[in-house]
Design an enzyme around this catalytic site. Sequence first.
Site, short mmCIF file in Angstrom:
data_model
loop_
_atom_site.label_atom_id
_atom_site.label_comp_id
_atom_site.label_asym_id
_atom_site.label_seq_id
_atom_site.Cartn_x
_atom_site.Cartn_y
_atom_site.Cartn_z
N LYS A 67 -3.81 1.79 4.85
CA LYS A 67 -2.49 1.82 4.21
C LYS A 67 -1.55 2.73 4.97
O LYS A 67 -1.95 3.79 5.49
CB LYS A 67 -2.65 2.29 2.76
CG LYS A 67 -1.40 2.17 1.91
CD LYS A 67 -1.70 2.52 0.45
CE LYS A 67 -0.49 2.39 -0.45
NZ LYS A 67 -0.82 2.69 -1.87
N SER A 145 0.81 -0.36 -5.35
CA SER A 145 1.59 -0.28 -4.12
C SER A 145 0.81 -0.71 -2.87
O SER A 145 1.40 -0.95 -1.81
CB SER A 145 2.08 1.16 -3.90
OG SER A 145 0.98 2.06 -3.73
N SER A 169 -2.53 1.52 -8.07
CA SER A 169 -2.13 0.93 -6.80
C SER A 169 -3.25 0.34 -5.97
O SER A 169 -2.99 -0.37 -4.99
CB SER A 169 -1.36 1.95 -5.96
OG SER A 169 -0.08 2.18 -6.51
#
Length: 437
Positions: A67, A145, A169
């Site tokens: 990420k 997210s 997330s």
Amino acid sequence: DLANGRYTARALVEACLARIGDPAGEGKRTFIRTYAEQARSSADAMDLLRRAGRAPSPYAGIPVSLKDLLNVRGEVTAAGSAVLSDAAPADAHAPVVQRVLAAGFVPVGRTNMTEFAFSGIGINPHHGTPKAPWDRATGRVPGGSSSGAAVSVADGMALAALGTDTGGSCRIPAAFCGIVGYKPTARRVPLAGCIPLSPSLDSIGPLANSVACCAAIDAILAGEAPRALQPMDLRAMRLAVPGSVVMDGIDPAVAEVFGRALNRLASQGVRVTHLPFPQFQQVAAAATAGTLAGAEAFAWHRSLLARGAAKYDPRVRVRIERGGTMLAADLVALHAARVRISASMDEATAPFDAVAMPTTPIVPPTISSLDDDEAFNAANNLVLRNPALANFLDRCSISLPAHRPGEPPVGFMLVGETGGDTRLFGIAAAVEAALKE
């Protein structure tokens, strides 16, 4: 397959890079940066080490994605934003990145995400929004997210992904993309080298195609010795199902799949108990003056907003700025309420092995339907509501796919006890097997 010579790390990496580069696929929206040549070289090195009997771990050579919130030495960590695009490169890997590299995993790239991880939807105006696998022709949100993380796994662009989870997330995008997402007890995995959203709630966890894969990666992220996954006997399992808050506003498709999953588990001997859990209503009441995430995000972003507010995603900026309206007394009261409600919840769940609920009460909305800010905010609040409870209560939690092929994706979420990560993996492995039968 790697150990038995049926696959090579180079073949795995090439397959992932081909999926990333497919012009008809989601690669250009899923990845912010791709490590094609580094990944090929690393894969070749792991294949040589494996043939020499010197592989650093059983997972050496397996492609993963990172990420864009995690530091990689020599690279800018922009957190999916434009405002940090000219920031100084990181001078060291985040500990979690260093740990997966030491185990021999091969990063294939940095994945797209909601800007600064502050939404459960997954829309990014700077890099585009990768589409969820279901109903791709229409175009549905991937969840956030960790949007790119989930799509990278679901589409075979990586075999696992490192994500973060402050209010769902890892689990929301896992649910929307039909894979497994894990949120550990936060203190187990170091947060250093990760741009914070809310230090009180942040955690770093894996997304993958199975509970076993998530358990293996979680142990590495936590710096723990590898552990054999021991599925729990379903006939000894006790699940609590909340009757308040988490079922409000539920989509009929989600209700059907979740109910079917509970019936399946009950038929296998699981004792399912429905309880009101008023503590969940208390969580919402405690945050009427503002949230931990909002206040702590504003504290980190305050100086950055002062010089670059126009570069932010407006929907993210508004939520961060709202955190600046909280009084110090409000924040103190919220922390005290968290301690009080968590203690009450610990007592309420003590007779059970886990709490079960839908990961989100809705299926992935279409991207176009969220052009309106009011619709976006309503959907964002809905998808964050259930998983955020685990973060507030400092619990470990996992989302498993519960839908059948062809059905809209529905996540079945299990919430364990604080520090009960190993036990929760055993529970989840047994539930996963039962739901696949």
